[in-house]
Design an enzyme around this catalytic site. Sequence first.
Site, short mmCIF file in Angstrom:
data_model
loop_
_atom_site.label_atom_id
_atom_site.label_comp_id
_atom_site.label_asym_id
_atom_site.label_seq_id
_atom_site.Cartn_x
_atom_site.Cartn_y
_atom_site.Cartn_z
N ASP A 64 36.33 25.58 1.29
CA ASP A 64 37.52 24.89 1.80
C ASP A 64 37.19 23.49 2.31
O ASP A 64 37.58 23.12 3.42
CB ASP A 64 38.18 25.71 2.91
CG ASP A 64 38.38 27.16 2.54
OD1 ASP A 64 38.82 27.41 1.41
OD2 ASP A 64 38.10 28.04 3.37
N GLU A 230 48.02 28.18 -1.24
CA GLU A 230 47.37 28.05 0.07
C GLU A 230 46.70 26.70 0.18
O GLU A 230 46.82 25.85 -0.70
CB GLU A 230 46.33 29.16 0.24
CG GLU A 230 45.26 29.18 -0.85
CD GLU A 230 44.35 30.38 -0.78
OE1 GLU A 230 44.37 31.09 0.22
OE2 GLU A 230 43.61 30.61 -1.76
#
Length: 558
Positions: A64, A230
């Site tokens: 991420d 997401e």
Amino acid sequence: MKTHLSRFSRPFARLLRLAGLLVFTGLPGLALAQTPNAALSKVWVPDLGNGRYQNPVLNADYSDPDVVRVGSDFYLTSSSFNAVPGLQILHSKDLVNWTILGSVFKEQPPLARYREPQHGNGVWAPAIRYHNQEFYIYYPDPDLGIFVTKAKNPAGPWSAPVCVKEAKGWIDPCPLWDADGKAYLVHGFAGSRAGIKTILAVSPMSADGQRLLGDDVLVFDGHAGHPTLEGPKFYKRNGYYYIFAPAGGVPTGWQLVLRSRSVYGPYEEKIVMDQGKTPINGPHQGAWVDTDTGEDWFLHFQDRGAYGRVVHLQPMVWKNDWPVIGEDPDGDGKGQPVLSYRKPRIKSPAQPLATPPTSDEFGRVTLGRQWQWHANPQDYWAYLNPAAGVLRLYSVPLPEGYKNLWQVPNLLMQKLPAEVFTVTTKLTFSPRVDGEKVALLLMGLDYAYLALSNQGGKLQLIQSVCKDADKGTAETSTPAVEVPAGRAGQPIYLRVAVKAGAKCQFSYSFDNQTFQPLGAEFQAREGKWIGAKVGLFCSRTAKFNDSGNADVDWFHID
């Protein structure tokens, strides 16, 4: 005298460190010690040295990732979950050569909650931004809410995290400060906590970024064509608001970009990159960043199972106010990842080769920045003695109700640094009570370690394996190999060789020349939302008012 991987003696190696070049970042008061060539990774260097690079630029589990540029400097942070120091900050001048600058916190708040391992919890996908001459990092704790921490200097100190929204299941926040001074926060939802996912929402935020001001506004629902939407990142360009967000799931998904003339939508949608005809599966969550020469680039991760989520760098261009990421061989506006490409053009002089550290000589008063504990550490777990050049690990009692290492906080670990590598460590064990052990560990949902153990007053070598550790299963062990009595108090060398496919073979040596395999080949497996990790631990079963210890002379990755 230690034998360094670079073949320098310890005094010469220290002299190199002291004489290392200083790279000034352009921020007041900040100078970074440039890693000398001797400290480069021996197993993966992305800079090919000919003006090109190879992906991944970070061949380790920096999942991420988010990146911000300030002047001619780039700063990257990523999810750290329950590992501490948490929220590591990486620095680069060219998006290819990266070093670890530091971490946001040495203990993860709330302190009591994270004194025990919280696998898969803690710091999820963060966002890093620079606003009003301050760095901001927003991160979610999926069970507690959205937090923000600030710093004038990315090397720290960082402020104590402030909860901008107490909520269960709010994840992946990213701020946007608009030209009119108004601020907003985009985020997603974790289905495991909120009971819904694949939707994105935007909230108005105070100009100082410390609190949300009004109701959450749902701006996009991806259920129709973009499942598991997401990781949103918020930008503004040419009058458009953009939300970059991956969809389709971590191993197999694609990069979606949304755009609108209004911050609250409605948003148009376009897939701007997927795997295409490349071996780069599910090019996932990442960050758009430009250079000081006006080029656009995109960093994202690729899920590689036991090796974690490694970071790739993609060229990016704008066409009709839509980004095209990677290469676009058919010209349809949807790119695919590159395996190799020319390096970004920057105004600064060519940067020295650099990689995050892996090996450690333990010659400083602090651990190398690559190391992380599995929970908030206690001061008495370890002692660094730079004069002797050793890391002393004290044996820590196993927790009440112990079943396996999944419950143990004092695991000192680092990310796997490449697909193929060998770890060797030199240590001396000084036990005080029966049942103490020190071990070289490969940790994940399944784990294995090679331990030097004190049993009945005798030193033994044992390989232990645990399958489905998260389910509380017990370890199985090989028959013990007794260490010759005359070798008590003498150094021993523990090794694990990792082959392609994360297949691992443990071995030991008394002279660092001839290594004897112990145990069967072990198949490494990822952890909870992270890759496998390699490192050390020292433990004891006995309840006793003192501790034995192991002195670790060095830890080499070759």
